[in-house]
Design an enzyme around this catalytic site. Structure first.
Site, short mmCIF file in Angstrom:
data_model
loop_
_atom_site.label_atom_id
_atom_site.label_comp_id
_atom_site.label_asym_id
_atom_site.label_seq_id
_atom_site.Cartn_x
_atom_site.Cartn_y
_atom_site.Cartn_z
N VAL B 17 0.85 -1.19 0.00
CA VAL B 17 0.00 0.00 0.00
C VAL B 17 0.89 1.25 0.00
O VAL B 17 2.11 1.16 0.12
CB VAL B 17 -0.94 0.03 1.23
CG1 VAL B 17 -1.89 -1.16 1.19
CG2 VAL B 17 -0.15 0.04 2.53
N CYS B 18 0.25 2.38 -0.12
CA CYS B 18 0.95 3.67 -0.13
C CYS B 18 1.70 3.88 1.20
O CYS B 18 1.13 3.54 2.22
CB CYS B 18 -0.08 4.79 -0.31
SG CYS B 18 0.45 6.02 -1.45
#
Ligand code: ZN
Lengths: 268, 82
Positions: B17-18
């Site tokens: 994920v980011c």
């Protein structure tokens, strides 16, 4: 790419994603060696942020111990470190923040006899000292060894930052050739300070160091940045290199380190 | 039909994920030569929008963003600058 561990990628992700940093810049930070003079109001935030950024080695020198009156501004210490050497206190704090960083604490006073050996194996020197003899000693030693120096100072509601790159710009003696007489300039013990002021100035010093390591942006070369906290202003003052500067000029009269404490007292 | 470009390097950042999605993509681009093409396989929807945008902000060329099945996207980036 795989030279970073997964943990490092997570730890430094917020700076790696910056175009000015990236993996290459992060490696420069991880390989850099920074010397910090003083583990007080300025040394604490400078060291804290440089530790967070993943600087390879941070050496910090201070011979003081932690007192209760330090804690309102010296953010790397705590009530648990009262009475301990400041360098031991900050080493513990910085290691807890980032065990990657090699923190070396030196519980000594910096003098003309030890400074050359101490700073020679570092890339950049940060001055967070609180007195003029040390400020001039560090300036002269950095000019002689051609070490970039990020100098900071605070008093009451004002702070100063300047970056000295020997051979390229001004030095501290170009700005103030001689030390002010004792008594004219109050020391921190005599003059109050709001703890957040060294926080601002130390943070600015840490950013100057990081930009020097990355080779990005403009540093405060030939410039004195003055922060006035009461007016909330930042002012940049141009400081030209003095061709007749006694230490960095074309015919220097100071070619070896002096007895700075004696020079200071003799001034008045 | 757009012509198929053969990537010089492929990475999968599925499961990430980011901001690690972009960290991995950026480091992969850094290790390539200008002109080479990177293909990224990912399953984090937000990154299918944010990676192309950030790559363009950093001066790289986005060749393709394609949803390839229910969960995955493929992005192709050509390195334009160091
Ligand atoms: Zn000078």
């Amino acid at each position: 790419m795989s030279e970073f561990t997964e943990e490092q990628l997570q730890k430094y992700s917020r700076q790696i994603i910056l175009p000015e940093v990236g993996g290459k810049g992060q490696k420069k930070l991880l390989n850099a060696k920074v010397f910090i003079v003083g583990a007080g109001g300025l040394g604490c935030p400078v060291g804290y942020y440089l530790t967070g950024a993943g600087i390879g080695r941070i050496t910090i020198i201070d011979n003081d111990t932690v007192e209760l009156s330090n804690l309102q501004r010296q953010i790397a210490h705590s009530v648990k470190s009262l009475g301990k050497l400041k360098v031991d206190s900050v080493s513990e704090t910085f290691k807890n923040l980032n065990p990657d960083v090699n923190i070396v604490g030196i519980p000594q006073k910096i003098t003309k006899d030890n400074i050359m050996d101490l700073i020679k194996n570092h890339d950049i020197v940060v001055d967070g000292s609180d007195n003029f003899p040390t400020r001039y000693l560090v300036n002269d030693a950095c000019v002689m060894l051609k070490k970039p120096l990020v100098s900071g100072a605070i008093l009451k509601f004002e702070g100063h930052v300047t970056t000295i790159i020997p051979g390229q710009g001004h030095c501290y003696r170009c700005l103030f050739e001689e030390m002010p007489p004792p008594g004219l300039v109050p020391s921190c013990q005599e003059a109050g300070v709001i703890g957040a002021i060294p926080g601002v100035i130390g943070s600015l010093q840490a950013i100057e160091v990081i930009k020097l390591i990355l080779g990005k942006g403009d540093v405060l070369k030939n410039t004195l940045l003055i922060y006035d906290a009461l007016k909330t202003t930042f002012r940049k003052v141009k400081i030209p290199k003095n061709p007749d500067c006694p230490v960095c000029g074309s015919n220097p009269t100071i070619t070896e380190l002096l007895d700075y404490d004696a020079e200071y007292c003799a001034a008045h | 039909m757009e012509e198929d470009i053969k990537p010089d390097k492929k990475i999968s950042i599925k499961g990430l994920v980011c901001p690690y999605t972009f960290v991995k993509a950026k480091l992969a681009v850094e290790d390539m030569k200008v002109g080479q093409v990177l293909e990224i396989l990912l399953d984090f929807e937000e990154a299918s929008k944010s990676i192309p945008k950030s790559m363009e902000d950093h001066g790289q060329k986005v060749l393709k963003v394609e949803k390839v099945n229910d969960t995955d996207w493929i992005i192709q980036i050509r390195k334009e600058k160091e």
